[in-house]
Write a protein that holds these residues in place. Structure first.
Motif, PDB file in Angstrom:
ATOM      1  N   LYS A  55      44.481  11.548  24.024  1.00 54.32           N
ATOM      2  CA  LYS A  55      45.933  11.449  23.888  1.00 54.32           C
ATOM      3  C   LYS A  55      46.698  10.998  25.127  1.00 54.32           C
ATOM      4  N   TYR A  56      46.118  11.118  26.299  1.00 55.92           N
ATOM      5  CA  TYR A  56      46.929  10.903  27.504  1.00 55.92           C
ATOM      6  C   TYR A  56      46.254   9.963  28.484  1.00 55.92           C
ATOM      7  N   SER A  57      47.076   9.518  29.451  1.00 52.23           N
ATOM      8  CA  SER A  57      46.480   8.799  30.587  1.00 52.23           C
ATOM      9  C   SER A  57      46.211   9.883  31.636  1.00 52.23           C
ATOM     10  N   PRO A  58      45.117   9.749  32.416  1.00 54.61           N
ATOM     11  CA  PRO A  58      44.811  10.788  33.402  1.00 54.61           C
ATOM     12  C   PRO A  58      46.001  11.083  34.324  1.00 54.61           C
ATOM     13  N   LYS A  59      46.776  10.046  34.627  1.00 51.01           N
ATOM     14  CA  LYS A  59      47.900  10.237  35.552  1.00 51.01           C
ATOM     15  C   LYS A  59      48.973  11.181  35.003  1.00 51.01           C
ATOM     16  N   GLU A  60      49.002  11.331  33.699  1.00 54.70           N
ATOM     17  CA  GLU A  60      50.056  12.150  33.075  1.00 54.70           C
ATOM     18  C   GLU A  60      49.783  13.646  33.138  1.00 54.70           C
ATOM     19  N   VAL A  61      48.521  14.021  33.486  1.00 56.73           N
ATOM     20  CA  VAL A  61      48.155  15.435  33.320  1.00 56.73           C
ATOM     21  C   VAL A  61      47.715  16.101  34.614  1.00 56.73           C
ATOM     22  N   LYS A  62      47.680  17.405  34.544  1.00 53.00           N
ATOM     23  CA  LYS A  62      47.237  18.231  35.659  1.00 53.00           C
ATOM     24  C   LYS A  62      46.298  19.295  35.081  1.00 53.00           C
ATOM     25  N   ILE A  63      45.257  19.613  35.850  1.00 55.48           N
ATOM     26  CA  ILE A  63      44.400  20.724  35.424  1.00 55.48           C
ATOM     27  C   ILE A  63      44.670  21.877  36.380  1.00 55.48           C
ATOM     28  N   SER A  64      44.861  23.058  35.832  1.00 53.82           N
ATOM     29  CA  SER A  64      45.142  24.204  36.685  1.00 53.82           C
ATOM     30  C   SER A  64      44.221  25.362  36.300  1.00 53.82           C
ATOM     31  N   LEU A  65      43.516  25.901  37.301  1.00 57.32           N
ATOM     32  CA  LEU A  65      42.612  27.019  37.024  1.00 57.32           C
ATOM     33  C   LEU A  65      43.305  28.321  37.375  1.00 57.32           C
ATOM     34  N   ASP A  66      43.161  29.287  36.509  1.00 54.71           N
ATOM     35  CA  ASP A  66      43.571  30.649  36.844  1.00 54.71           C
ATOM     36  C   ASP A  66      42.286  31.357  37.279  1.00 54.71           C
ATOM     37  N   LEU A  67      42.178  31.621  38.581  1.00 59.55           N
ATOM     38  CA  LEU A  67      40.907  32.139  39.105  1.00 59.55           C
ATOM     39  C   LEU A  67      40.722  33.628  38.834  1.00 59.55           C
ATOM     40  N   ILE A  68      41.827  34.348  38.555  1.00 57.07           N
ATOM     41  CA  ILE A  68      41.703  35.776  38.175  1.00 57.07           C
ATOM     42  C   ILE A  68      42.611  36.019  36.954  1.00 57.07           C
ATOM     43  N   PRO A  69      42.140  35.618  35.780  1.00 62.09           N
ATOM     44  CA  PRO A  69      43.013  35.689  34.593  1.00 62.09           C
ATOM     45  C   PRO A  69      43.450  37.111  34.240  1.00 62.09           C
ATOM     46  N   HIS A  70      42.634  38.120  34.595  1.00 59.44           N
ATOM     47  CA  HIS A  70      42.986  39.484  34.156  1.00 59.44           C
ATOM     48  C   HIS A  70      43.983  40.169  35.090  1.00 59.44           C
ATOM     49  N   MET A  71      44.457  39.494  36.153  1.00 61.13           N
ATOM     50  CA  MET A  71      45.491  40.085  37.021  1.00 61.13           C
ATOM     51  C   MET A  71      46.701  39.162  37.072  1.00 61.13           C
ATOM     52  N   THR A  72      47.894  39.766  37.104  1.00 63.43           N
ATOM     53  CA  THR A  72      49.104  38.954  37.242  1.00 63.43           C
ATOM     54  C   THR A  72      49.258  38.573  38.718  1.00 63.43           C
ATOM     55  N   GLU A  73      50.177  37.630  38.953  1.00 61.52           N
ATOM     56  CA  GLU A  73      50.405  37.201  40.344  1.00 61.52           C
ATOM     57  C   GLU A  73      50.884  38.394  41.186  1.00 61.52           C
ATOM     58  N   GLU A  74      51.750  39.226  40.597  1.00 60.89           N
ATOM     59  CA  GLU A  74      52.278  40.404  41.323  1.00 60.89           C
ATOM     60  C   GLU A  74      51.140  41.374  41.658  1.00 60.89           C
ATOM     61  N   GLU A  75      50.244  41.582  40.711  1.00 64.83           N
ATOM     62  CA  GLU A  75      49.121  42.500  40.967  1.00 64.83           C
ATOM     63  C   GLU A  75      48.238  41.963  42.095  1.00 64.83           C
ATOM     64  N   ILE A  76      48.092  40.645  42.134  1.00 62.42           N
ATOM     65  CA  ILE A  76      47.270  40.059  43.214  1.00 62.42           C
ATOM     66  C   ILE A  76      47.980  40.257  44.562  1.00 62.42           C
ATOM     67  N   VAL A  77      49.299  40.063  44.585  1.00 61.64           N
ATOM     68  CA  VAL A  77      50.045  40.279  45.842  1.00 61.64           C
ATOM     69  C   VAL A  77      49.863  41.739  46.286  1.00 61.64           C
ATOM     70  N   ASP A  78      49.991  42.693  45.366  1.00 61.70           N
ATOM     71  CA  ASP A  78      49.788  44.125  45.687  1.00 61.70           C
ATOM     72  C   ASP A  78      48.413  44.343  46.301  1.00 61.70           C
ATOM     73  N   HIS A  79      47.420  43.728  45.642  1.00 61.01           N
ATOM     74  CA  HIS A  79      46.039  43.879  46.127  1.00 61.01           C
ATOM     75  C   HIS A  79      45.925  43.333  47.555  1.00 61.01           C
ATOM     76  N   LEU A  80      46.536  42.167  47.796  1.00 62.20           N
ATOM     77  CA  LEU A  80      46.439  41.546  49.126  1.00 62.20           C
ATOM     78  C   LEU A  80      47.152  42.415  50.172  1.00 62.20           C
ATOM     79  N   GLU A  81      48.265  43.008  49.778  1.00 58.13           N
ATOM     80  CA  GLU A  81      48.996  43.873  50.736  1.00 58.13           C
ATOM     81  C   GLU A  81      48.158  45.086  51.119  1.00 58.13           C
ATOM     82  N   ARG A  82      47.521  45.681  50.089  1.00 54.66           N
ATOM     83  CA  ARG A  82      46.668  46.854  50.358  1.00 54.66           C
ATOM     84  C   ARG A  82      45.502  46.468  51.245  1.00 54.66           C
ATOM     85  N   ARG A  83      44.966  45.313  50.969  1.00 53.75           N
ATOM     86  CA  ARG A  83      43.803  44.817  51.729  1.00 53.75           C
ATOM     87  C   ARG A  83      44.205  44.576  53.187  1.00 53.75           C
TER      88      ARG A  83
END
Ligand SMILES: Cc1cc2nc3c(=O)[nH]c(=O)nc-3n(C[C@H](O)[C@H](O)[C@H](O)COP(=O)(O)OP(=O)(O)OC[C@H]3O[C@@H](n4cnc5c(N)ncnc54)[C@H](O)[C@@H]3O)c2cc1C
Length: 421
Positions: free
Chosen positions: A259-287
């Motif tokens: 359906k598309y030209s490669p230039k039209e799209v972006k691929i994005s990986l969610d490397l930790i799908p089971h945590m929200t961005e906020e939960e990851i920030v919390d984890h990083l702060e604790r760390r």
């Protein structure tokens, strides 16, 4: 006595030949013309040499052209396919994802049972016959090879495949044969293959494999908090020197090619799908509080492979690896969490036909009668398999299309021969 000639001894051609011959028996000669020195070479490389020949979850939605494939899959569905293979001697097993493989885990078993059945029925294999032209000679077809050998036929089937992996036989010549009959071939692209991405974004990751949620976005709608993925897959991503591969990426690539030209799209990986961005920030702060002052490179230890840690920190967040954690700010932690949830890539293209599992595109399906797959423009010429503009997801769906469409063609020709007898 009629003559049925099948051009192409791949999955669909073998199936069409076996079905027609088993039904008409001595009312027709059935000959397979194959350009290579052996039929079925591609079957041997399917499923990494194990041949994932069908899937419990076959449905029209697994294909690019659902309304076209639906009645064809219904005529020869998964249970009829399994019954057929069982009747010619194949034992098989299904894995946890619903994929069927021969019990031997060896693709040779699938090809061998098909060839043995073809031989038992008296089907002739004429190999090293590279068809170059089909023309009508009085009321019969003449099928001419590149070196001017001619085979005559009353019924002809084009089962020559698409363009994927030409060394296994399908080099696009089927499209040329049909074009010469004034039939429309759509634009064709490699399908089920890896994508080429911006080299800087994938720097230092070659060889890494990792499970992730993989999203495909349209670039124009890729804005923070407003994104809607056009395709999503969960599974293992394989990082290559210049790109991404693995089944989940290959599925996404087919969507792009359709359906598309490669230039039209972006691929994005969610490397930790089971945590929200906020939960990851919390984890990083604790760390951060826990480790005190450490080299930055050690900050994400325990979360990801070292190669990925370096890419996230240096390539994505522009944080110097030889710096110290005491200098990390809240803004840095937010940036890291965001890079983890949106590990994105600009798509530059995809691999070529040499590394593709299927062809996206092919004979326009409007050129054939849906119930029989007979060409509308050329009576008694039939088409099956990947030469048609049908491509499916990875997992046994493409071979199922080859079996079902081959069956429909074989059955339609047999019916016509028997009715006219
Ligand atoms: C590496 C790889 C792995 C795959 N794994 C899987 C899998 O596990 N499961 C799955 O469902 N699908 C898989 N596929 C896809 C699947 O193999 C194809 O969709 C299927 O084989 C198509 O069948 P076909 O009969 O239409 O064409 P093909 O199998 O390509 O056969 C076409 C035949 O026609 C012959 N031919 C071509 N032109 C001419 C000519 N002019 N004259 C005479 N002969 C000609 C070719 O030599 C070839 O033998 C895989 C594909 C590849 C490349």
């Amino acid at each position: 006595m009629k003559d049925v000639v099948i051009i192409g001894g791949g999955a669909s051609g073998l199936m069409a030949a076996i079905i027609v011959k088993s039904k008409v028996q001595d009312q027709a000669n059935v000959t397979i013309l194959e350009r290579l020195e052996k039929v079925g070479k591609k079957i041997l490389v399917t499923g990494n040499g194990r041949c994932n020949f069908t899937n419990k979850h076959v449905s029209e939605n697994k294909y690019n052209n659902p309304s076209f494939v639906k009645p064809i899959l219904k005529q020869f569905n998964v249970s009829k396919t399994l019954e057929f293979f069982n009747s010619i001697g194949l034992l098989y097993r299904m894995d946890e994802a619903g994929r069927y493989y021969p019990l031997s885990e060896n693709a040779n078993s699938v090809l061998d049972v098909l060839r043995n059945e073809a031989k038992r029925l008296g089907i002739v294999e004429r190999v090293n016959f590279d068809v170059n032209r089909i023309y009508k000679n009085n009321d019969r077809f003449a099928i001419e090879s590149k070196n001017r050998l001619v085979q005559e036929a009353d019924y002809v089937v084009v089962a020559a495949g698409g363009k994927a992996v030409p060394v296994h036989g399908s080099n696009g010549s089927g499209f040329n044969l049909l074009k010469k009959q004034k039939m429309k071939i759509t634009d064709c692209f490699p399908g089920l293959t890896g994508v080429i991405v911006d080299e800087g974004q994938v720097k230092g990751l070659s060889g890494l494999r990792m499970k992730a949620k993989v999203n495909l976005y349209l670039k124009k709608t890729f804005k923070k908090d407003k994104k809607e993925a056009i395709w999503t897959e969960d599974g293992e991503v394989q990082f290559k020197e210049k790109g991404l591969s693995g089944i989940v990426v290959m599925q996404l690539q087919s969507q792009i090619a359709r359906k598309y030209s490669p230039k039209e799209v972006k691929i994005s990986l969610d490397l930790i799908p089971h945590m929200t961005e906020e939960e990851i920030v919390d984890h990083l702060e604790r760390r951060l509080a826990h480790i005190g002052n450490e080299e930055v490179e050690n900050f994400l230890t325990g979360m990801f492979h070292k190669m990925l840690v370096r890419n996230i920190l240096k390539q994505r967040c522009k944080i110097q690896l030889d710096g110290y954690t005491k200098d990390l700010t809240k803004k840095d932690l937010n940036k890291i969490a965001s890079a983890i949830k949106e590990f994105d890539f600009d798509v530059k293209g995809y691999y070529d036909f040499d590394r593709a599992q299927v062809t996206v595109g092919g004979l326009d399906v409007k050129e054939v009668v849906q119930e029989t797959l007979e060409a509308r423009k050329v009576s008694r010429l039939y088409v099956c398999g990947e030469v048609l503009n049908v491509d499916g997801e990875c997992g046994g769906f493409n071979l199922q299309w080859a079996w079902s469409s081959g069956y429909v063609v074989g059955n339609a020709i047999a019916k016509r021969i028997i009715d006219n007898a």
